[in-house]
Design a protein around this motif. Structure first.
Motif, mmCIF file in Angstrom:
data_model
loop_
_atom_site.group_PDB
_atom_site.id
_atom_site.type_symbol
_atom_site.label_atom_id
_atom_site.label_comp_id
_atom_site.label_asym_id
_atom_site.label_seq_id
_atom_site.Cartn_x
_atom_site.Cartn_y
_atom_site.Cartn_z
ATOM 1 N N THR A 5 6.779 41.205 -9.661
ATOM 2 C CA THR A 5 6.778 41.151 -11.128
ATOM 3 C C THR A 5 7.148 42.510 -11.731
ATOM 4 O OG1 THR A 5 4.408 41.662 -11.384
ATOM 5 C CG2 THR A 5 5.020 39.350 -11.084
ATOM 6 N N ILE A 6 6.836 43.598 -11.034
ATOM 7 C CA ILE A 6 7.297 44.913 -11.492
ATOM 8 C C ILE A 6 8.824 44.973 -11.409
ATOM 9 C CG2 ILE A 6 7.276 47.393 -11.019
ATOM 10 C CD1 ILE A 6 4.415 47.145 -10.118
ATOM 11 N N GLY A 7 9.376 44.410 -10.320
ATOM 12 C CA GLY A 7 10.829 44.340 -10.212
ATOM 13 C C GLY A 7 11.444 43.523 -11.327
ATOM 14 N N ILE A 8 10.804 42.407 -11.682
ATOM 15 C CA ILE A 8 11.283 41.585 -12.803
ATOM 16 C C ILE A 8 11.273 42.406 -14.090
ATOM 17 C CG2 ILE A 8 10.763 39.574 -14.244
ATOM 18 C CD1 ILE A 8 9.590 38.271 -11.698
ATOM 19 N N THR A 9 10.215 43.185 -14.287
ATOM 20 C CA THR A 9 10.107 44.032 -15.482
ATOM 21 C C THR A 9 11.276 45.002 -15.575
ATOM 22 O OG1 THR A 9 7.688 43.910 -15.426
ATOM 23 C CG2 THR A 9 8.662 45.722 -16.676
ATOM 24 N N LEU A 10 11.541 45.715 -14.488
ATOM 25 C CA LEU A 10 12.620 46.709 -14.498
ATOM 26 C C LEU A 10 13.985 46.041 -14.698
ATOM 27 C CD1 LEU A 10 11.358 48.995 -11.595
ATOM 28 C CD2 LEU A 10 11.128 49.357 -14.061
ATOM 29 N N PHE A 11 14.169 44.871 -14.096
ATOM 30 C CA PHE A 11 15.433 44.155 -14.285
ATOM 31 C C PHE A 11 15.621 43.758 -15.744
ATOM 32 C CE2 PHE A 11 17.481 39.997 -14.763
ATOM 33 C CZ PHE A 11 18.761 40.307 -14.327
ATOM 34 N N LEU A 12 14.569 43.200 -16.369
ATOM 35 C CA LEU A 12 14.698 42.755 -17.761
ATOM 36 C C LEU A 12 14.910 43.930 -18.709
ATOM 37 C CD1 LEU A 12 12.025 39.900 -17.987
ATOM 38 C CD2 LEU A 12 14.518 39.686 -17.909
ATOM 39 N N ILE A 13 14.318 45.086 -18.393
ATOM 40 C CA ILE A 13 14.560 46.265 -19.230
ATOM 41 C C ILE A 13 16.035 46.657 -19.170
ATOM 42 C CG2 ILE A 13 14.109 48.740 -19.458
ATOM 43 C CD1 ILE A 13 11.237 48.194 -18.563
ATOM 44 N N GLY A 14 16.556 46.777 -17.950
ATOM 45 C CA GLY A 14 17.962 47.156 -17.811
ATOM 46 C C GLY A 14 18.903 46.109 -18.364
ATOM 47 N N PHE A 15 18.647 44.845 -18.057
ATOM 48 C CA PHE A 15 19.489 43.748 -18.541
ATOM 49 C C PHE A 15 19.441 43.665 -20.059
ATOM 50 C CE2 PHE A 15 20.183 39.045 -19.098
ATOM 51 C CZ PHE A 15 21.522 39.056 -18.726
ATOM 52 N N GLY A 16 18.241 43.825 -20.614
ATOM 53 C CA GLY A 16 18.092 43.765 -22.066
ATOM 54 C C GLY A 16 18.810 44.893 -22.774
ATOM 55 N N GLU A 17 18.753 46.104 -22.196
ATOM 56 C CA GLU A 17 19.431 47.241 -22.819
ATOM 57 C C GLU A 17 20.948 47.067 -22.776
ATOM 58 O OE1 GLU A 17 17.919 50.656 -20.815
ATOM 59 O OE2 GLU A 17 16.224 50.885 -22.206
ATOM 60 N N ILE A 18 21.451 46.470 -21.690
ATOM 61 C CA ILE A 18 22.897 46.226 -21.596
ATOM 62 C C ILE A 18 23.348 45.237 -22.675
ATOM 63 C CG2 ILE A 18 24.708 45.176 -20.174
ATOM 64 C CD1 ILE A 18 23.236 46.327 -17.728
ATOM 65 N N ILE A 19 22.556 44.175 -22.867
ATOM 66 C CA ILE A 19 22.950 43.118 -23.807
ATOM 67 C C ILE A 19 22.666 43.502 -25.254
ATOM 68 C CG2 ILE A 19 22.534 40.731 -24.510
ATOM 69 C CD1 ILE A 19 21.906 40.069 -21.643
ATOM 70 N N PHE A 20 21.454 44.025 -25.512
ATOM 71 C CA PHE A 20 21.009 44.213 -26.896
ATOM 72 C C PHE A 20 21.044 45.665 -27.358
ATOM 73 C CE2 PHE A 20 18.451 40.653 -25.076
ATOM 74 C CZ PHE A 20 19.065 39.618 -25.767
ATOM 75 N N GLY A 21 21.207 46.617 -26.451
ATOM 76 C CA GLY A 21 21.138 48.018 -26.833
ATOM 77 C C GLY A 21 19.700 48.484 -26.930
ATOM 78 N N GLY A 22 19.502 49.763 -27.159
ATOM 79 C CA GLY A 22 18.156 50.313 -27.166
ATOM 80 C C GLY A 22 17.597 50.621 -28.536
ATOM 81 N N GLU A 23 18.363 50.358 -29.602
ATOM 82 C CA GLU A 23 17.904 50.721 -30.942
ATOM 83 C C GLU A 23 16.898 49.700 -31.488
ATOM 84 O OE1 GLU A 23 21.546 48.178 -31.431
ATOM 85 O OE2 GLU A 23 20.928 49.882 -30.178
ATOM 86 N N ASN A 24 16.121 50.174 -32.450
ATOM 87 C CA ASN A 24 15.135 49.305 -33.095
ATOM 88 C C ASN A 24 15.843 48.287 -33.994
ATOM 89 O OD1 ASN A 24 12.235 48.751 -33.699
ATOM 90 N ND2 ASN A 24 12.871 49.283 -35.777
ATOM 91 N N LYS A 25 15.387 47.035 -33.953
ATOM 92 C CA LYS A 25 15.987 45.979 -34.754
ATOM 93 C C LYS A 25 14.957 45.367 -35.701
ATOM 94 C CE LYS A 25 19.218 44.726 -31.038
ATOM 95 N NZ LYS A 25 20.445 45.199 -31.716
ATOM 96 N N ARG A 26 15.427 44.789 -36.776
ATOM 97 C CA ARG A 26 14.550 44.161 -37.759
ATOM 98 C C ARG A 26 14.318 42.701 -37.387
ATOM 99 N NH1 ARG A 26 14.803 40.817 -42.034
ATOM 100 N NH2 ARG A 26 17.038 40.468 -41.651
ATOM 101 N N MET A 27 13.045 42.308 -37.390
ATOM 102 C CA MET A 27 12.741 40.905 -37.147
ATOM 103 C C MET A 27 13.195 40.068 -38.343
ATOM 104 S SD MET A 27 11.751 38.305 -35.531
ATOM 105 C CE MET A 27 11.349 39.134 -34.004
ATOM 106 N N ILE A 28 13.728 38.904 -38.071
ATOM 107 C CA ILE A 28 14.336 38.057 -39.120
ATOM 108 C C ILE A 28 13.255 37.184 -39.784
ATOM 109 C CG2 ILE A 28 16.666 38.060 -38.190
ATOM 110 C CD1 ILE A 28 16.031 35.484 -36.700
#
Length: 319
Positions: free
Chosen positions: A116-139
């Protein structure tokens, strides 16, 4: 003596002379505690069914919220982005079960935890690639979540309540009640409970381990999405939310890893106590910022006297 008075007596005197402010602090603590409890609930559901401590629950909150916001930024209407995000969380649950958990069946608990730690690190990297690292406004407006405020005067006091906080609390209550109904009344809910009570007995009567694992990880994804929307409405959506999600860890220490009611009560207790400590002791005596560590210190103090948590069962081993 004056120092002891400032620590032990003055905060209670301030509470008595400023009931409006005390009510506001209690309300803010209740809202935070409700969201802590929701995150902890995701941990509890997965642990009850699979004995896996899901370290990835925090990043699942972030990933679900970023998926929702990202879909809307790319032209998907908000009310359509919600079911698509749920579909994404279901695909994520299936992928985790097929790629990570199924090959590790019958492995030691520590191996599954490390997975599950591996899943965490994967989702962090995958998420940053797709969504970027900047703060976003909730809709929030697009989801028709009210963003105004109103005044309330209980017990002769004064309370300013944000409508989005009321929505978060009401939504959390509805979700918890729905989950309890599902676990206690539905066939699949009873299967989840049976698997948590005795893996071998559950498997012997035909309960599918893979099906249950996909289901509980998807439910944890639904909880993560609701939590991400609520926290995102308060603080924006970014990977910093993962740190807030780790407040579920002391909640679990207090409530026990297998207790749904413990997660709820523990979350509320942590939320309220950390707000009270920050306002009445942390800021005057320690310069503030005690909310980052108070929950962990309080949970450690409780565990010194009750290692199984407030709602966990004592484990007695005979040798």
């Amino acid at each position: 003596m004056e120092f002891l008075h400032s620590i032990l007596i003055k905060p209670f005197a301030d509470m008595a002379t400023a009931p409006d402010f005390l009510l506001q602090v209690l309300w803010e603590g209740t809202v935070s505690g409700t969201l802590y409890a929701l995150i902890a609930l995701g941990f509890v559901l997965i642990f009850k069914s699979s004995r896996i401590f899901n370290f990835a629950q925090g990043i699942m909150v972030v990933f679900a919220a970023l998926t929702l916001v990202g879909l809307h930024e790319n032209g998907v209407p908000a009310l359509l982005a919600v079911p698509i995000t749920l579909a994404v969380m279901y695909v994520l649950a299936m992928s985790i079960e097929r790629v990570v958990l199924r090959p590790l069946v019958n492995q030691p608990d520590i191996i599954l935890f490390m997975a599950t730690i591996g899943i965490t690190l994967f989702l962090i990297g995958f998420g940053e690639i797709i969504f970027g690292g900047e703060n976003k406004r909730m809709i929030t407006e697009e989801l028709m979540i009210p963003t105004g405020s109103f005044e309330f005067e209980p017990f002769g006091g004064f309370l300013l309540i944000e409508q989005k906080d009321v929505t978060a609390v009401v939504g959390a209550v509805i979700l918890v009640l729905a989950l309890l109904m599902f676990l206690n009344k539905s066939k699949m809910g009873r299967a989840i409970r049976a698997l948590g009570d005795d893996h071998q007995a559950a498997l012997s009567v035909g309960i599918s381990l893979s099906t249950i694992w996909v289901l509980v990880w998807f439910i944890a994804g639904v909880v993560a999405l609701v939590t991400g929307i609520a926290w995102g409405a308060r603080a924006g959506v970014s990977f910093a939310l993962e740190v807030i999600a780790y407040k579920a860890l002391p909640v679990l220490m207090l409530g026990g890893l297998e207790s749904v009611s413990g997660a709820i009560i523990g979350g509320l207790l942590i939320g309220i106590l950390e707000k009270l400590f920050e306002i009445y002791w942390g800021q005057p005596l320690l310069g503030g910022n005690t909310e980052t560590w108070f929950a962990y210190v309080f949970a450690l103090f409780v565990l010194l006297f009750r290692p199984q948590g407030l709602f966990g069962e004592k484990i007695i081993e005979r040798v």
